[in-house]
Design a protein around this motif. Structure first.
Motif, PDB file in Angstrom:
ATOM      1  N   GLY A   1       7.947  10.948  -2.454  1.00  0.00           N
ATOM      2  CA  GLY A   1       7.317  10.224  -1.340  1.00  0.00           C
ATOM      3  C   GLY A   1       8.052  10.459  -0.040  1.00  0.00           C
ATOM      4  N   GLU A   2       7.475   9.883   1.024  1.00  0.00           N
ATOM      5  CA  GLU A   2       8.109  10.053   2.338  1.00  0.00           C
ATOM      6  C   GLU A   2       8.115   8.732   3.088  1.00  0.00           C
ATOM      7  N   LYS A   3       9.288   8.385   3.598  1.00  0.00           N
ATOM      8  CA  LYS A   3       9.469   7.142   4.344  1.00  0.00           C
ATOM      9  C   LYS A   3       9.616   7.466   5.827  1.00  0.00           C
ATOM     10  N   MET A   4       9.000   6.627   6.658  1.00  0.00           N
ATOM     11  CA  MET A   4       8.957   6.874   8.115  1.00  0.00           C
ATOM     12  C   MET A   4       9.603   5.740   8.884  1.00  0.00           C
ATOM     13  N   TRP A   5      10.009   6.041  10.109  1.00  0.00           N
ATOM     14  CA  TRP A   5      10.601   5.057  11.017  1.00  0.00           C
ATOM     15  C   TRP A   5      11.860   4.439  10.411  1.00  0.00           C
ATOM     16  N   ILE A   6      12.656   5.302   9.839  1.00  0.00           N
ATOM     17  CA  ILE A   6      13.862   4.839   9.151  1.00  0.00           C
ATOM     18  C   ILE A   6      15.060   4.980  10.094  1.00  0.00           C
ATOM     19  N   SER A   7      15.615   3.840  10.456  1.00  0.00           N
ATOM     20  CA  SER A   7      16.812   3.859  11.314  1.00  0.00           C
ATOM     21  C   SER A   7      17.973   4.434  10.508  1.00  0.00           C
TER      22      SER A   7
ATOM     23  N   ASN B   1       0.821  -1.217   0.000  1.00  0.00           N
ATOM     24  CA  ASN B   1       0.000   0.000   0.000  1.00  0.00           C
ATOM     25  C   ASN B   1       0.855   1.268   0.000  1.00  0.00           C
ATOM     26  N   MET B   2       2.142   1.137  -0.246  1.00  0.00           N
ATOM     27  CA  MET B   2       3.002   2.335  -0.192  1.00  0.00           C
ATOM     28  C   MET B   2       2.588   3.367  -1.249  1.00  0.00           C
ATOM     29  N   GLN B   3       2.871   4.636  -0.932  1.00  0.00           N
ATOM     30  CA  GLN B   3       2.466   5.718  -1.824  1.00  0.00           C
ATOM     31  C   GLN B   3       3.642   6.321  -2.603  1.00  0.00           C
ATOM     32  N   ALA B   4       4.853   6.040  -2.199  1.00  0.00           N
ATOM     33  CA  ALA B   4       6.019   6.604  -2.896  1.00  0.00           C
ATOM     34  C   ALA B   4       6.018   6.144  -4.354  1.00  0.00           C
ATOM     35  N   THR B   5       6.389   7.049  -5.242  1.00  0.00           N
ATOM     36  CA  THR B   5       6.360   6.704  -6.670  1.00  0.00           C
ATOM     37  C   THR B   5       7.718   6.944  -7.318  1.00  0.00           C
TER      38      THR B   5
END
Ligand code: CAA
Length: 410
Positions: free
Chosen positions: A152-158, A136-140
């Motif tokens: 797009g935006e990625k979260m909880w990235i160590s 279901n990711m939205q990044a394109t």
């Protein structure tokens, strides 16, 4: 399966124990309280070769096997979860993906500096609306000539604000069904215009670590930075998780051991009702359970590591190790706090940090619920592993330990 450790395993373990006892354990409580990563952590891990521990020497690594990776993660998390998290993203989720899926050019350009620890690497799959539900990711990623334009935006990235290289998953096709077939994987570098990152504050645990977000606005990524083929990103992501989850499992095994060892020590020191609490049966019961959880987690991890060394697909076994070890690290930390009584409730003893740190790992890299579903689906036969276009290579000491010059032209 041989459970004895080789000289190399013991040597790697000892190196990490020396490092953590001298340079991590004495100060980690302060960094945790400050909610900052010790700036010396990454450079020291790089200097010691830990960041490339299981990567072949020809690709800048130390040439140890996958079991060594697990043993190193166990010792690192015995000291603090934040150090193991570095291994999960830099080695398990990123460098091992380059080893498995990368072209020779990509390995030379990206894997070599990562394994040497000259560049740090992160893994960008999760989004605020797509955690367990990866598809279901939205990044394109839109193709434009010989480039892809990423948004797009990625979260909880160590390591979001520390990494130089990001393995980013984005949709090259938003219409295909099933949706996972539209995902592709890209190597994005921090210096590409349009990449911004930030830290997330206020976490329950892993406070001395780096967790954040990575945003991409019209980032132009050369087509040669695609990892694998277009549409292969979901499988690549899942194969990365087979390795990341191994590091999480082995790390959580180290956390169980930390709880056990600290509780044993405290139970000898503390007396109630005229005798050390180690002599009370209900304390013995807690220690016995912690030992059982540690032994079981260790054996499950060993099985997964052995399968990796043989080059045998281990998605189910790694998932089982991750689910069991992380669930039981939470249980062990709760019991360790209980053994310590009121002192366990304060940061005078590390067990309260163990408890806070344990909770993240039953959520990231597949929640316990995802692993339960996977295990049930394997048991029912609803889920079967299909051979991949490129499997993680089996550990071959001749290949892993050969110096680059001796293999040139082979
Ligand atoms: N390796 C390679 N391919 C795999 C695979 C694996 N381990 N598992 C599945 N696949 C393939 C399947 O063979 C299938 O291929 P086809 O398209 O040819 O049929 C395809 O991938 C789809 O597989 P599934 O039907 O099994 O996929 P699904 O939709 O049922 O999803 C899931 C499965 C288990 C729910 C999966 O989405 C999942 O594991 N979700 C959790 C994600 C996760 O762990 N996220 C954490 C991210 S990292 C992180 O936490 C941040 C950090 O910085 C640490």
């Amino acid at each position: 399966m041989d459970f004895s450790l080789t000289e190399e395993h013991i040597q790697a373990q000892k190196m990490v124990v020396d490092f953590t006892h001298k340079e991590v354990i004495p100060t980690i409580g302060e960094w945790d309280r400050k909610q900052e990563m010790n700036p010396a952590t990454l450079p020291r891990m790089a200097e010691l070769g830990i960041l490339g521990i299981c990567i072949p020497v020809r690709y800048g690594g130390q040439g140890f096997d996958y079991i060594t990776l697990g043993l190193v993660c166990e010792e690192l998390e015995r000291a603090d979860t934040t150090l193991r998290v570095v291994m999960s993203v830099h080695v398990g989720l990123n460098s091992m993906a380059l080893l498995q899926w990368g072209t020779e050019e990509q390995k030379q350009k990206f894997l070599v500096p990562q394994a040497r620890g000259e560049k740090y690497a992160a893994f960008c799959l999760t989004e605020s609306g797509a955690g367990s539900d990866v598809a279901n990711m939205q990044a394109t990623a839109r193709k434009s000539g010989d480039k892809y334009i990423l948004n797009g935006e990625k979260m909880w990235i160590s390591l979001a604000t520390k990494a130089h290289h990001f393995l980013v998953f984005a949709k090259t096709d938003t219409t295909v069904t099933p949706a996972h077939k539209g995902i592709s994987a890209f190597i994005v570098t921090r210096d590409m215009p349009g990449v911004t990152t930030g830290d997330i504050h206020g976490k329950l645990g892993v406070r001395a670590g780096s967790t954040g977000w990575v945003a991409m606005q019209d980032v132009e990524v050369p087509a040669e930075n695609m990892l694998g083929e277009e549409g292969e990103g979901f499988k690549i992501a899942m194969s990365c998780l087979d390795n990341g989850r191994f590091t999480v499992a082995t790390g959580a095994t180290g956390l169980i051991r930390a709880c056990l060892e600290d509780s044993v020590k405290y139970a000898h020191e503390r007396s109630t009702f005229g005798k050390p609490i180690a002599q009370h049966q209900l304390i013995k019961q807690k220690i016995a359970y912690m030992q059982q959880w540690y032994d079981t987690a260790y054996l499950l991890c060993m099985r997964a590591g052995w399968l990796k060394n043989q080059g045998i697909r281990n998605t189910r076994e790694t998932s089982m190790a991750k689910w069991y070890a992380t669930d039981h690290s939470v249980k062990a930390a709760l019991e360790a706090v209980q053994v310590h009584g009121a002192y366990g409730f304060s940061d005078e003893y590390p067990v309260e940090r163990y408890l806070r740190n344990s909770k993240g790992a039953v959520i990231y890299e597949g929640t316990s619920e995802i692993h339960q579903l996977m295990q049930a689906d394997y048991a029912f036969g609803f889920r079967q592993d299909k051979p991949l276009r490129r499997e993680l290579p089996a550990y071959d000491p001749d290949f892993w330990q050969a110096e680059p010059e001796t293999v040139a032209g082979d």
